[in-house]
Design a protein around this motif. Sequence first.
Motif, PDB file in Angstrom:
ATOM      1  N   ALA A  58     -25.871 100.817  98.252  1.00  0.00           N
ATOM      2  CA  ALA A  58     -26.690  99.727  98.800  1.00  0.00           C
ATOM      3  C   ALA A  58     -26.987  99.961 100.281  1.00  0.00           C
ATOM      4  CB  ALA A  58     -25.987  98.395  98.601  1.00  0.00           C
ATOM      5  N   GLN A  59     -26.025 100.512 101.014  1.00  0.00           N
ATOM      6  CA  GLN A  59     -26.226 100.783 102.443  1.00  0.00           C
ATOM      7  C   GLN A  59     -27.307 101.840 102.682  1.00  0.00           C
ATOM      8  OE1 GLN A  59     -22.383 101.844 103.942  1.00  0.00           O
ATOM      9  NE2 GLN A  59     -21.606  99.739 103.961  1.00  0.00           N
ATOM     10  N   LEU A  60     -27.493 102.717 101.711  1.00  0.00           N
ATOM     11  CA  LEU A  60     -28.500 103.760 101.843  1.00  0.00           C
ATOM     12  C   LEU A  60     -29.898 103.266 101.485  1.00  0.00           C
ATOM     13  CD1 LEU A  60     -26.541 106.766 100.268  1.00  0.00           C
ATOM     14  CD2 LEU A  60     -26.875 106.263 102.698  1.00  0.00           C
ATOM     15  N   GLY A  61     -29.978 102.046 100.968  1.00  0.00           N
ATOM     16  CA  GLY A  61     -31.271 101.453 100.639  1.00  0.00           C
ATOM     17  C   GLY A  61     -31.955 102.172  99.488  1.00  0.00           C
ATOM     18  N   SER A  62     -33.288 102.255  99.553  1.00  0.00           N
ATOM     19  CA  SER A  62     -34.072 102.856  98.479  1.00  0.00           C
ATOM     20  C   SER A  62     -33.710 104.313  98.248  1.00  0.00           C
ATOM     21  CB  SER A  62     -35.567 102.758  98.799  1.00  0.00           C
ATOM     22  OG  SER A  62     -35.976 101.405  98.862  1.00  0.00           O
ATOM     23  N   LEU A 162     -38.890 109.041  85.847  1.00  0.00           N
ATOM     24  CA  LEU A 162     -38.224 109.274  87.124  1.00  0.00           C
ATOM     25  C   LEU A 162     -39.193 109.110  88.293  1.00  0.00           C
ATOM     26  CD1 LEU A 162     -35.559 110.061  88.457  1.00  0.00           C
ATOM     27  CD2 LEU A 162     -36.200 112.459  88.212  1.00  0.00           C
ATOM     28  N   LEU A 163     -40.423 109.611  88.121  1.00  0.00           N
ATOM     29  CA  LEU A 163     -41.436 109.435  89.161  1.00  0.00           C
ATOM     30  C   LEU A 163     -41.760 107.958  89.370  1.00  0.00           C
ATOM     31  CD1 LEU A 163     -43.953 112.338  88.393  1.00  0.00           C
ATOM     32  CD2 LEU A 163     -42.435 112.137  90.380  1.00  0.00           C
ATOM     33  N   ALA A 164     -41.824 107.202  88.282  1.00  0.00           N
ATOM     34  CA  ALA A 164     -42.103 105.770  88.391  1.00  0.00           C
ATOM     35  C   ALA A 164     -40.978 105.050  89.133  1.00  0.00           C
ATOM     36  CB  ALA A 164     -42.289 105.166  86.998  1.00  0.00           C
ATOM     37  N   ILE A 165     -39.735 105.425  88.847  1.00  0.00           N
ATOM     38  CA  ILE A 165     -38.592 104.813  89.527  1.00  0.00           C
ATOM     39  C   ILE A 165     -38.628 105.127  91.023  1.00  0.00           C
ATOM     40  CG2 ILE A 165     -36.075 104.874  89.764  1.00  0.00           C
ATOM     41  CD1 ILE A 165     -35.996 105.420  86.713  1.00  0.00           C
ATOM     42  N   MET A 166     -38.871 106.384  91.346  1.00  0.00           N
ATOM     43  CA  MET A 166     -38.943 106.781  92.755  1.00  0.00           C
ATOM     44  C   MET A 166     -40.089 106.064  93.459  1.00  0.00           C
ATOM     45  SD  MET A 166     -38.180 110.874  92.311  1.00  0.00           S
ATOM     46  CE  MET A 166     -38.418 111.242  94.042  1.00  0.00           C
ATOM     47  N   GLY A 167     -41.237 105.987  92.791  1.00  0.00           N
ATOM     48  CA  GLY A 167     -42.371 105.285  93.386  1.00  0.00           C
ATOM     49  C   GLY A 167     -42.084 103.812  93.601  1.00  0.00           C
ATOM     50  N   ILE A 170     -39.698 103.464  96.629  1.00  0.00           N
ATOM     51  CA  ILE A 170     -40.313 103.816  97.919  1.00  0.00           C
ATOM     52  C   ILE A 170     -41.385 102.806  98.321  1.00  0.00           C
ATOM     53  CG2 ILE A 170     -41.723 105.521  99.135  1.00  0.00           C
ATOM     54  CD1 ILE A 170     -40.279 107.678  97.471  1.00  0.00           C
ATOM     55  N   PHE A 171     -42.242 102.445  97.349  1.00  0.00           N
ATOM     56  CA  PHE A 171     -43.400 101.603  97.678  1.00  0.00           C
ATOM     57  C   PHE A 171     -43.208 100.127  97.342  1.00  0.00           C
ATOM     58  CE2 PHE A 171     -45.125 105.901  96.840  1.00  0.00           C
ATOM     59  CZ  PHE A 171     -45.611 106.169  98.119  1.00  0.00           C
ATOM     60  N   GLY A 172     -42.085  99.812  96.720  1.00  0.00           N
ATOM     61  CA  GLY A 172     -41.737  98.409  96.538  1.00  0.00           C
ATOM     62  C   GLY A 172     -42.373  97.703  95.355  1.00  0.00           C
TER      63      GLY A 172
END
Length: 234
Positions: A58-62, A162-167, A170-172
């Motif tokens: 959680a401390q590392l955020g996204s 995985l790309l959808a999760i990362m997106g 990152i982009f909220g």
Amino acid sequence: MSYQQTEEQVVVRGGLGDRAKFITKTYNHLLGAIFAFVLISVGLYESGASVAIYNFFAQLGSFGMIGMMLAFVGTGWFAAHFADRATSKGVQYLNLVIFTGAYAVFFSPLLLLAATKAPGVIQSAAVVTLVGAGILTAIVFYTRKDFSFLRGIVMWGFGLGLLAIMGGLIFGFHLGTWFSVAMIGISGAAILYDTSNILHHYPEDRYVGAAISLFSSIAMMFIYVLRLFLASEE
């Protein structure tokens, strides 16, 4: 899910009796890995280690969540990859131990959240996952169909997921219910693919790698069934 068939590794399709010992060993190791995963997960929760792991990510955020997802996917792939290719039983079992422990660690933040937010939902998700995996397994063993053609679909599906999760991180943007449903479907295809390989293609001395691959696919289905159940609690 990670097993890649080569000419030297193909096992000629025969009757189920010719594969019975290998199949039995594979599923015994799968059940052993699931049991160990449950014990480690309970130990992490009861000791409070789950809270520390959750707080760390959680401390590392996204980027912490992205790292956790990459580590989750990477652990399963590397463990199965090396267990498939290792001639030493000791190395194969080492991969199984590392894989099971690592999965328990990466699961712990989600399990902690589920246990806190909706008591009982973990058990419900586990039952649905095991029933679903059981039905898919029965389909393969009843039809004896070779589902090797699903490999490309599964790889593309998990890659896009995985790309959808990362997106999203990152982009909220929010990955809703339909994303969980789609990933459950991809996980089901992976279970069909893995089970088909166990029945038809895996070399008979690679039952540890086969168990790792199938456990990885079942674990992925469990994640998204649990995510779907948690969304329904909101």
